[in-house]
Design an enzyme around this catalytic site. Sequence first.
Site, PDB file in Angstrom:
ATOM      1  N   THR A 123       7.854   7.962   0.999  1.00 24.48           N
ATOM      2  CA  THR A 123       6.643   7.709   0.210  1.00 24.48           C
ATOM      3  C   THR A 123       5.429   8.337   0.884  1.00 24.48           C
ATOM      4  O   THR A 123       5.423   8.503   2.118  1.00 24.48           O
ATOM      5  CB  THR A 123       6.419   6.183   0.051  1.00 24.48           C
ATOM      6  OG1 THR A 123       5.082   5.949  -0.400  1.00 24.48           O
ATOM      7  CG2 THR A 123       6.610   5.420   1.353  1.00 24.48           C
ATOM      8  N   ASP A 124       4.415   8.626   0.085  1.00 22.95           N
ATOM      9  CA  ASP A 124       3.172   9.162   0.673  1.00 22.95           C
ATOM     10  C   ASP A 124       2.484   8.106   1.545  1.00 22.95           C
ATOM     11  O   ASP A 124       1.629   8.436   2.366  1.00 22.95           O
ATOM     12  CB  ASP A 124       2.210   9.669  -0.421  1.00 22.95           C
ATOM     13  CG  ASP A 124       1.689   8.589  -1.356  1.00 22.95           C
ATOM     14  OD1 ASP A 124       2.182   7.439  -1.328  1.00 22.95           O
ATOM     15  OD2 ASP A 124       0.756   8.897  -2.142  1.00 22.95           O
ATOM     16  N   GLU A 125       2.888   6.840   1.385  1.00 25.76           N
ATOM     17  CA  GLU A 125       2.227   5.769   2.152  1.00 25.76           C
ATOM     18  C   GLU A 125       2.536   5.855   3.646  1.00 25.76           C
ATOM     19  O   GLU A 125       1.853   5.230   4.448  1.00 25.76           O
ATOM     20  CB  GLU A 125       2.602   4.393   1.577  1.00 25.76           C
ATOM     21  CG  GLU A 125       2.213   4.268   0.121  1.00 25.76           C
ATOM     22  CD  GLU A 125       2.211   2.850  -0.428  1.00 25.76           C
ATOM     23  OE1 GLU A 125       2.055   1.899   0.338  1.00 25.76           O
ATOM     24  OE2 GLU A 125       2.366   2.723  -1.653  1.00 25.76           O
TER      25      GLU A 125
ATOM     26  N   TYR B 257       5.519  -2.549   4.716  1.00 25.66           N
ATOM     27  CA  TYR B 257       6.293  -1.720   3.784  1.00 25.66           C
ATOM     28  C   TYR B 257       6.301  -0.265   4.244  1.00 25.66           C
ATOM     29  O   TYR B 257       7.364   0.338   4.442  1.00 25.66           O
ATOM     30  CB  TYR B 257       5.724  -1.822   2.358  1.00 25.66           C
ATOM     31  CG  TYR B 257       6.149  -0.675   1.456  1.00 25.66           C
ATOM     32  CD1 TYR B 257       7.489  -0.524   1.078  1.00 25.66           C
ATOM     33  CD2 TYR B 257       5.229   0.270   0.992  1.00 25.66           C
ATOM     34  CE1 TYR B 257       7.892   0.534   0.271  1.00 25.66           C
ATOM     35  CE2 TYR B 257       5.625   1.325   0.184  1.00 25.66           C
ATOM     36  CZ  TYR B 257       6.958   1.459  -0.176  1.00 25.66           C
ATOM     37  OH  TYR B 257       7.362   2.517  -0.966  1.00 25.66           O
TER      38      TYR B 257
ATOM     39  N   LYS C 179       9.318   2.182   5.691  1.00 25.34           N
ATOM     40  CA  LYS C 179       9.686   3.454   5.049  1.00 25.34           C
ATOM     41  C   LYS C 179       9.571   4.606   6.052  1.00 25.34           C
ATOM     42  O   LYS C 179      10.380   5.538   6.042  1.00 25.34           O
ATOM     43  CB  LYS C 179       8.799   3.718   3.831  1.00 25.34           C
ATOM     44  CG  LYS C 179       9.005   2.751   2.665  1.00 25.34           C
ATOM     45  CD  LYS C 179      10.382   2.851   2.025  1.00 25.34           C
ATOM     46  CE  LYS C 179      10.606   4.170   1.323  1.00 25.34           C
ATOM     47  NZ  LYS C 179      11.938   4.179   0.631  1.00 25.34           N
TER      48      LYS C 179
END
Length: 335
Positions: free
Chosen positions: A125-127, A149, A153
Amino acid sequence: MKRYLVTGGAGFIGSNFVHYLLDKYGQDIEIINIDKLTYAGNLDNLRDVPASAHHRFVHGDICDAALVDQHMAGVDVVVNFAAESHVDRSIGAPDDFIKTDIYGAFVLLEAAKKHGVKKFIQISTDEVYGSILSGSFTENDRLEPSSPYSASKAGADRLAFSYFVTYGLPVIITRCSNNYGPYQYPEKLIPLFVTNALVDKNLPIYGDGKNVRDWLFVMDHCDAIDFIEQHGTDGQVYNIGAGNELTNLEITDIILRELNKPRSLMTYVADRLGHDRRYSVDTGKIRSLGWKPKHSFEQAMIHTIQWYKDNPWWWEKLKTGEYLAFYKQNYKRDL
Ligand code: NAD
Ligand code: TYD
């Protein structure tokens, strides 16, 4: 016959990906779809996918090494969507994020190594980059995840990379921006606000509502994964996004306008802990290979809002019981 192992294929993006693959390749592929059916997994998302030689659903946990090993035999391509995926839940109870997002990815990587799969796509994810106030992250920027989270990831993202470097497993990692579309669990911003507005419930805006996300239609994400599977290079990371950066207030305006609902539904509430201000990824790398999104934001957003309007049977039952209890417990208020 190409065989896919799709994990988390009863969730939002995974189920859209199953639809995408079957629509595009129909008779030429086999999909084994392993999903634990957590609160976010929903067989209604696959209701129009008949059980056949081309799609087999397996109710199971990716942390279960024996089950994963059994189903990995003969698999060509693994696409790992399975994850705990909601930032707010990771703040309240990170345990399952560590288990599924990191340990589950490890179990899949081990089995993929043992069975010699030809491609392992880790959906990151970009997060994982964290927040950026100006400019956009490239794939070479360092990871500074800020929620349990995104940290989980990031762990899986780098673990997958290590299997490429150490064991030569043909791993590709994708880092996509925020998705929207049908079948998204109504705890995420867009489906929550659409379904709340439809029943005249408040729209809880965190903080000042000026946090920015880059919104990508889910089918464009599916298309990008398929593209990367065919044209990507092993060991590489690819950012995916459409460049549709909007504040949460702008998203809220669109939803209220399309549903013809009053602004009085907007309710400012306490901010999320550690709330990332802005996500932005530079997608030059995947675009240089020839991929670009096919859907316009305006049209796909209207289509998405209409889908929730047309399908209350899908979401009404999700906005009860466990979901409301979660909100009440964590936010000390009703939605
Ligand atoms: P989701 O929460 O809707 O779906 C997750 C699915 O995984 C559910 O069906 C759930 O039952 C299943 N699952 C959870 N734990 C499992 C386990 N231990 N074993 C097997 N299945 C399990 O999530 P989503 O929004 O569809 O996201 C899918 C993937 O894409 C995630 O890895 C997420 O990190 C990533 N991603 C999401 C977005 C987004 O905007 N939604 C953006 C970028 C990346
Ligand atoms: P979300 O859909 O949870 O995705 P993510 O945090 O992974 O980007 O949230 C998107 C944005 O919307 C984020 O800035 C938090 C905000 N938000 C609200 O303002 N109210 C809400 O009720 C939710 C769920 C999110």
